[in-house]
Write an enzyme that holds these catalytic residues in place. Sequence first.
Site, mmCIF file in Angstrom:
data_model
loop_
_atom_site.group_PDB
_atom_site.id
_atom_site.type_symbol
_atom_site.label_atom_id
_atom_site.label_comp_id
_atom_site.label_asym_id
_atom_site.label_seq_id
_atom_site.Cartn_x
_atom_site.Cartn_y
_atom_site.Cartn_z
ATOM 1 N N SER A 6 72.900 -10.887 -72.542
ATOM 2 C CA SER A 6 72.956 -12.344 -72.396
ATOM 3 C C SER A 6 72.381 -13.046 -73.617
ATOM 4 O O SER A 6 71.197 -12.913 -73.936
ATOM 5 C CB SER A 6 72.186 -12.775 -71.152
ATOM 6 O OG SER A 6 72.032 -14.180 -71.182
ATOM 7 N N ASP A 33 75.729 -17.902 -70.897
ATOM 8 C CA ASP A 33 75.260 -18.671 -69.742
ATOM 9 C C ASP A 33 75.343 -20.162 -70.008
ATOM 10 O O ASP A 33 74.622 -20.689 -70.855
ATOM 11 C CB ASP A 33 73.797 -18.304 -69.446
ATOM 12 C CG ASP A 33 73.677 -16.898 -68.874
ATOM 13 O OD1 ASP A 33 74.255 -16.658 -67.806
ATOM 14 O OD2 ASP A 33 73.017 -16.053 -69.513
ATOM 15 N N MET A 35 74.705 -23.837 -68.513
ATOM 16 C CA MET A 35 73.931 -24.533 -67.464
ATOM 17 C C MET A 35 74.006 -26.034 -67.684
ATOM 18 O O MET A 35 73.843 -26.494 -68.815
ATOM 19 C CB MET A 35 72.468 -24.101 -67.530
ATOM 20 C CG MET A 35 72.268 -22.601 -67.417
ATOM 21 S SD MET A 35 70.535 -22.208 -67.588
ATOM 22 C CE MET A 35 70.616 -20.417 -67.542
ATOM 23 N N HIS A 64 79.552 -17.240 -67.959
ATOM 24 C CA HIS A 64 78.985 -17.484 -66.626
ATOM 25 C C HIS A 64 78.677 -18.972 -66.514
ATOM 26 O O HIS A 64 77.735 -19.461 -67.137
ATOM 27 C CB HIS A 64 77.716 -16.617 -66.495
ATOM 28 C CG HIS A 64 76.935 -16.833 -65.241
ATOM 29 N ND1 HIS A 64 75.637 -16.357 -65.100
ATOM 30 C CD2 HIS A 64 77.234 -17.445 -64.066
ATOM 31 C CE1 HIS A 64 75.191 -16.666 -63.898
ATOM 32 N NE2 HIS A 64 76.141 -17.343 -63.250
ATOM 33 N N MET A 135 73.974 -12.342 -58.366
ATOM 34 C CA MET A 135 72.747 -12.828 -59.008
ATOM 35 C C MET A 135 71.547 -12.127 -58.375
ATOM 36 O O MET A 135 71.349 -12.188 -57.163
ATOM 37 C CB MET A 135 72.602 -14.346 -58.831
ATOM 38 C CG MET A 135 73.646 -15.178 -59.561
ATOM 39 S SD MET A 135 73.790 -14.830 -61.327
ATOM 40 C CE MET A 135 72.132 -15.206 -61.899
ATOM 41 N N GLY A 140 69.310 -19.973 -63.641
ATOM 42 C CA GLY A 140 68.708 -21.093 -64.364
ATOM 43 C C GLY A 140 67.823 -20.671 -65.526
ATOM 44 O O GLY A 140 67.678 -21.408 -66.486
ATOM 45 N N PHE A 141 67.256 -19.487 -65.428
ATOM 46 C CA PHE A 141 66.299 -19.062 -66.460
ATOM 47 C C PHE A 141 66.386 -17.564 -66.705
ATOM 48 O O PHE A 141 66.643 -16.797 -65.766
ATOM 49 C CB PHE A 141 64.870 -19.411 -66.023
ATOM 50 C CG PHE A 141 64.679 -20.866 -65.724
ATOM 51 C CD1 PHE A 141 64.363 -21.763 -66.743
ATOM 52 C CD2 PHE A 141 64.871 -21.343 -64.432
ATOM 53 C CE1 PHE A 141 64.224 -23.118 -66.467
ATOM 54 C CE2 PHE A 141 64.735 -22.706 -64.148
ATOM 55 C CZ PHE A 141 64.417 -23.595 -65.169
ATOM 56 N N GLY A 143 64.359 -14.018 -67.927
ATOM 57 C CA GLY A 143 63.001 -13.474 -67.804
ATOM 58 C C GLY A 143 62.376 -13.526 -66.428
ATOM 59 O O GLY A 143 61.158 -13.436 -66.299
ATOM 60 N N ASP A 173 73.311 -9.735 -62.533
ATOM 61 C CA ASP A 173 72.690 -10.611 -63.526
ATOM 62 C C ASP A 173 71.301 -11.043 -63.063
ATOM 63 O O ASP A 173 71.169 -11.707 -62.034
ATOM 64 C CB ASP A 173 73.606 -11.835 -63.700
ATOM 65 C CG ASP A 173 73.188 -12.744 -64.833
ATOM 66 O OD1 ASP A 173 72.228 -12.428 -65.549
ATOM 67 O OD2 ASP A 173 73.853 -13.789 -64.983
ATOM 68 N N GLY A 174 70.281 -10.668 -63.841
ATOM 69 C CA GLY A 174 68.925 -11.150 -63.586
ATOM 70 C C GLY A 174 67.931 -10.025 -63.380
ATOM 71 O O GLY A 174 68.076 -9.202 -62.482
ATOM 72 N N GLY A 195 69.259 -9.920 -70.493
ATOM 73 C CA GLY A 195 68.871 -10.897 -71.515
ATOM 74 C C GLY A 195 67.553 -10.540 -72.143
ATOM 75 O O GLY A 195 67.484 -9.927 -73.217
ATOM 76 N N SER A 196 66.460 -10.883 -71.460
ATOM 77 C CA SER A 196 65.126 -10.682 -72.042
ATOM 78 C C SER A 196 64.831 -9.206 -72.302
ATOM 79 O O SER A 196 64.180 -8.875 -73.296
ATOM 80 C CB SER A 196 64.049 -11.297 -71.134
ATOM 81 O OG SER A 196 64.184 -10.823 -69.827
#
Length: 215
Positions: A6, A33, A35, A64, A135, A140-141, A143, A173-174, A195-196
Amino acid sequence: MIISPSLLSCDFANIQRDVEMLNNSSADWLHIDVMDGVFVPNISFGLPVIEAMNRHAKKPLDVHLMIVNPDQYVADFKKVGADYLTVHYEACTHLHRTIQLIHQHEMKAGVALNPHTPVEVLSEIICDLDLVLIMSVNPGFGGQKFIPQAVEKVRKLKKMIQESGSSALIEIDGGVNLETGKLLADAGADALVAGSFVFNSVDPSKTIADLKGLN
Ligand code: DX5
Ligand code: ZN
């Protein structure tokens, strides 16, 4: 395993460098992503930034959308290079129409489910989908901490897909890392977003290769 890092966690002052790192890594897709500050309590980036990413990207764009009224922008996302376009179940009153619209624009169509949304809501549309995005955090965020109920959702969805004859891929995702990724791989996930875990690691390219090795 399909790996879709991501870009939400990339260095926005060095997007070209980070996209090139992904081009040279074993990543399969680039997860993007979007948003709107309405569907989710955060604003990320929009069409001109994706167009700039796509100028350097050599891999499919996995977009996304965390936005309300996605139908209004389907043609625009095609123009900036989206290959997969995923909308949220919770943001689409006429989901079937939205999926048809994405297909009319010659993109693969995905539906994302928030953590509280059961996979059963997709039973009547699963054969029309190319991708389901589960999800495993509230969108929304980056990490955030992995919500473990996502693993059981993957199992249930896998069963639904097999029984219906759908060819939809299951993407998560997440909070994905090597530990949660392994649980998801065992449950039947086809694709992982990270992502992170990728961008905060010392060697992102190696981290991607490690995730890619999950079976
Ligand atoms: C969250 C986004 C994710 C995010 C994941 O709303 O949809 O794609 O980048 O970030 P990590 O992998 O850090 O949980
Ligand atoms: Zn995402």
